[in-house]
Design a protein around this motif. Structure first.
Motif, mmCIF file in Angstrom:
data_model
loop_
_atom_site.group_PDB
_atom_site.id
_atom_site.type_symbol
_atom_site.label_atom_id
_atom_site.label_comp_id
_atom_site.label_asym_id
_atom_site.label_seq_id
_atom_site.Cartn_x
_atom_site.Cartn_y
_atom_site.Cartn_z
ATOM 1 N N TRP A 42 0.845 -1.152 0.148
ATOM 2 C CA TRP A 42 -0.050 0.074 -0.156
ATOM 3 C C TRP A 42 0.902 1.270 -0.102
ATOM 4 C CZ3 TRP A 42 -5.288 -0.648 -0.243
ATOM 5 C CH2 TRP A 42 -5.691 -1.936 -0.016
ATOM 6 N N ALA A 43 0.422 2.086 -0.989
ATOM 7 C CA ALA A 43 1.376 3.266 -1.032
ATOM 8 C C ALA A 43 0.492 4.678 -0.830
ATOM 9 C CB ALA A 43 2.131 3.592 -2.478
ATOM 10 N N GLY A 44 0.743 5.464 0.189
ATOM 11 C CA GLY A 44 0.099 6.711 0.327
ATOM 12 C C GLY A 44 0.638 7.987 -0.576
ATOM 13 N N THR A 45 0.046 8.727 -0.971
ATOM 14 C CA THR A 45 0.824 10.041 -1.699
ATOM 15 C C THR A 45 0.128 11.291 -0.684
ATOM 16 O OG1 THR A 45 -1.187 10.391 -3.079
ATOM 17 C CG2 THR A 45 0.593 8.887 -3.901
ATOM 18 N N ALA A 46 0.991 12.202 -1.220
ATOM 19 C CA ALA A 46 0.828 13.634 -0.264
ATOM 20 C C ALA A 46 -0.614 14.197 -0.954
ATOM 21 C CB ALA A 46 1.958 14.436 -0.461
ATOM 22 N N ALA A 47 -0.984 14.106 -2.152
ATOM 23 C CA ALA A 47 -2.077 14.742 -2.734
ATOM 24 C C ALA A 47 -2.883 13.936 -3.631
ATOM 25 C CB ALA A 47 -1.653 15.968 -3.404
ATOM 26 N N HIS A 48 -2.505 12.680 -3.757
ATOM 27 C CA HIS A 48 -3.149 11.764 -5.036
ATOM 28 C C HIS A 48 -3.805 10.700 -4.465
ATOM 29 C CE1 HIS A 48 -0.473 14.709 -7.110
ATOM 30 N NE2 HIS A 48 -1.406 14.676 -7.959
ATOM 31 N N GLY A 49 -3.980 10.635 -3.259
ATOM 32 C CA GLY A 49 -4.896 9.280 -2.685
ATOM 33 C C GLY A 49 -3.982 8.143 -2.451
#
Length: 324
Positions: free
Chosen positions: A237-244
């Motif tokens: 799982w990868a979280g982004t700063a502004a793209h979900g």
């Protein structure tokens, strides 16, 4: 008003002084989340929620930027612009100003060493109840964003200037000259195949197989990686700063955003629990989502996202990114 009794015989009196729209109650209903709904005489419908989160009174009320569990079961906490604390069996030991006071990430490794990464002072290591600078790691620079220990015991350090690795004796440093797609490393995680995944601030993901770095940019919702998590099933799982949020399984990527049911596209951290749920921090609240529901979202086109905030006992709904 309402008298809410607890199993131990204590009770709480809830009235207009505590927010009820009326003290005259005509109907009550308890839902499956433990919320109490009250129909009032002339005041409409009220919802009363139990505070499911509590702040331990012996801990500091400041901004906790990072948490790591020690081999003894205690918790290390890094506080923004204050220092660090160790909490075990309701006893707290503080390591304040002058000892990695700007710590914003902490790691208690399997060898009982405690590492602290700071925002302005570089990397620190605990020795004889005091944090000292790691002078051999000065090439990492003053800003330490992420600390991680791989299964082989090596400690990895994500910084503004690249990636550092300590093998127990010596330091090695990597940057774009060694194949990294970007030097600002925000997140580090190891998968079930012993590959290291490195998330950068603006240049996407990298995989390190122990020999070389390979960039992964295709199919990601954004290149601004803020956090990474892998469960026992091997899913990344990868979280982004502004793209979900993004999910990687069996060579395929799947993306999620506010248009799919998330409360925010700014993801600050991810962790899974034993019940198969993901806990996702964001700037608009703490989200709880079923991993299976996310995996099936392409077929069902929807998933349920439970959001926690101040009404649930959190001191703030904002779970900011920028640290571990």
């Amino acid at each position: 008003g309402i008298f809410w009794f607890n199993p131990d015989g204590t009770y709480r009196h809830i009235s207009r002084d505590e927010g009820l729209s009326s003290d005259v109650i005509l109907s009550l209903c308890l839902d499956n989340e433990g919320n109490l709904w009250a129909g009032t005489d002339g005041g409409g419908l009220d919802r009363i929620k139990r505070k499911v989160f509590q702040s331990p009174p012996e801990l500091h009320p400041g901004n906790v930027k990072s948490i790591s569990q020690s081999t003894a079961g205690g918790l290390w906490m890094a506080y923004n612009a204050w220092g660090l604390s160790y909490w075990n069996s309701n006893a707290v030991a503080d390591f304040g100003v002058g000892q990695a006071s700007n710590a914003w990430t902490v790691l208690a490794d399997s060898g009982n060493r405690v590492w602290a990464g700071t925002s302005t002072e570089g990397l620190f290591l605990l020795r004889t109840n005091r944090f000292f600078p790691v002078f051999a790691a000065r090439s990492l620079g003053p800003e330490i964003f992420a600390l991680y220990q791989s299964r082989d015991g090596r400690v990895w350090v994500g910084t503004k200037n690249g990636l550092g690795c300590w093998n127990g004796k010596n330091w090695k440093f990597f940057n774009t000259h060694d194949g990294l797609s970007g030097n600002v490393v925000r997140a580090i995680i190891e998968d079930t195949n012993a590959n290291l995944w490195i998330g950068t601030e603006k240049d996407g993901l990298n995989i390190f197989d122990g020999q070389k770095f390979s960039a992964v940019t295709n199919s990601l919702p954004g290149l601004d990686i803020s956090c990474l998590y892998t469960g026992n099933d091997g899913v990344l799982w990868a979280g982004t700063a502004a793209h979900g949020l993004a999910r990687f399984d069996n060579g395929k990527w799947q993306s999620y955003s506010t248009s799919d049911g998330l409360v925010s596209d700014s993801i600050s951290y991810i962790i899974g629990d034993d019940a198969g749920n993901l806990w996702i921090g964001s700037n608009r609240g703490l989200m709880e989502v079923s991993e299976k529901a996310l995996a099936d979202a392409n077929e069902t086109n929807s998933f349920f996202c439970r959001v926690f905030g101040r009404a649930d006992g959190l001191p703030t709904r904002e779970c900011s990114s920028g640290s571990q």
